[in-house]
Write an enzyme that holds these catalytic residues in place. Sequence first.
Site, PDB file in Angstrom:
ATOM      1  N   LYS A  11      -0.737  11.042   2.297  1.00  0.00           N
ATOM      2  CA  LYS A  11      -0.302  11.135   0.901  1.00  0.00           C
ATOM      3  C   LYS A  11      -0.044   9.723   0.386  1.00  0.00           C
ATOM      4  CE  LYS A  11       0.822  14.382  -2.188  1.00  0.00           C
ATOM      5  NZ  LYS A  11      -0.110  15.488  -2.522  1.00  0.00           N
ATOM      6  N   THR A  56      -0.426  17.496   2.865  1.00  0.00           N
ATOM      7  CA  THR A  56       0.041  16.243   2.279  1.00  0.00           C
ATOM      8  C   THR A  56       1.202  16.483   1.319  1.00  0.00           C
ATOM      9  OG1 THR A  56      -1.545  16.274   0.434  1.00  0.00           O
ATOM     10  CG2 THR A  56      -2.259  15.249   2.493  1.00  0.00           C
ATOM     11  N   HIS A 246      -5.924 -20.327 -14.120  1.00  0.00           N
ATOM     12  CA  HIS A 246      -6.420 -21.541 -14.771  1.00  0.00           C
ATOM     13  C   HIS A 246      -5.832 -21.703 -16.170  1.00  0.00           C
ATOM     14  CE1 HIS A 246      -9.276 -22.617 -11.693  1.00  0.00           C
ATOM     15  NE2 HIS A 246      -9.851 -21.439 -11.734  1.00  0.00           N
TER      16      HIS A 246
END
Length: 280
Positions: A11, A56, A246
């Site tokens: 899960k 799950t 950047h």
Amino acid sequence: MARLGENRYGKVGVRLSRITRSAGRHDFNEWTVRVLLHGDFETSFTEADNSKILPTDTMKNTVYSIARGSSAANIEEFAMDLGNYLLGNNPQVSGASIDIDEKCWERLAVDSKPDATTFKMAGPELQTVHAERDREGGWVITSGVDGLTILKTTNSAFTGYIKDCLTTLKPATDRILGTRATIKWDYVSAAQNFSEVRARIIAALLKEFAAHHSMSVQHTLFDMGKAALSVAPEIARIHLTMPNLHHLLADLSSFGQDNPNHIFVPIDEPHGYIEATIER
């Protein structure tokens, strides 16, 4: 013929908030948990036999139930509590892997005094842990931080690099250095004061970044890793991923203006990407 190779299931995305109440003070945590199990699950794939499958949804419920009774002070300790329960109550499971991300809530200061019950988000980064254990073995713990966003406006240069017919980059002796770093470190053992070691490592990384006279991201990355190893004998190695954030110097010449390292254009992509593991 086909055969089942390596497999696991579990899960993911189990979100959990926790308030720990003590006299006159609350502590607050917000976690996202991932549970993955290895084990004797072959027949669920090959014969549609679910008799060895822990749902799950039950794993999700287990996260909340274990959290209710756990005295874990940090994500590392909770990961082990959760994994130990799953291994101890499911003989068909041979190994457990637990990942937890924690949002960085910190106590709010009101009139310079920490408030007992109010919190603010410290930054975009997440504290992380990956905890893994086989049934007959001990826990292997990798902790870290994901998305540590830091920037310095000076003491950063980039010169002396290869120049060929396609090189347009100009050497820089005073540039912005920014990164959104992902950092992970491996503990020597699972018997540690994880919170204290984490604080020590993060402080060392930030101090080195601020003080470092950088000749490249590689240069700074290595010295940051070295600083972390020096303050934390509890870890065996540290892995740093440091993409560039950047900031390009804006060309104001068309407007008749100079630009003495004052106005920049931040860009997200493309960006440089540097990673390395620093070991003892």
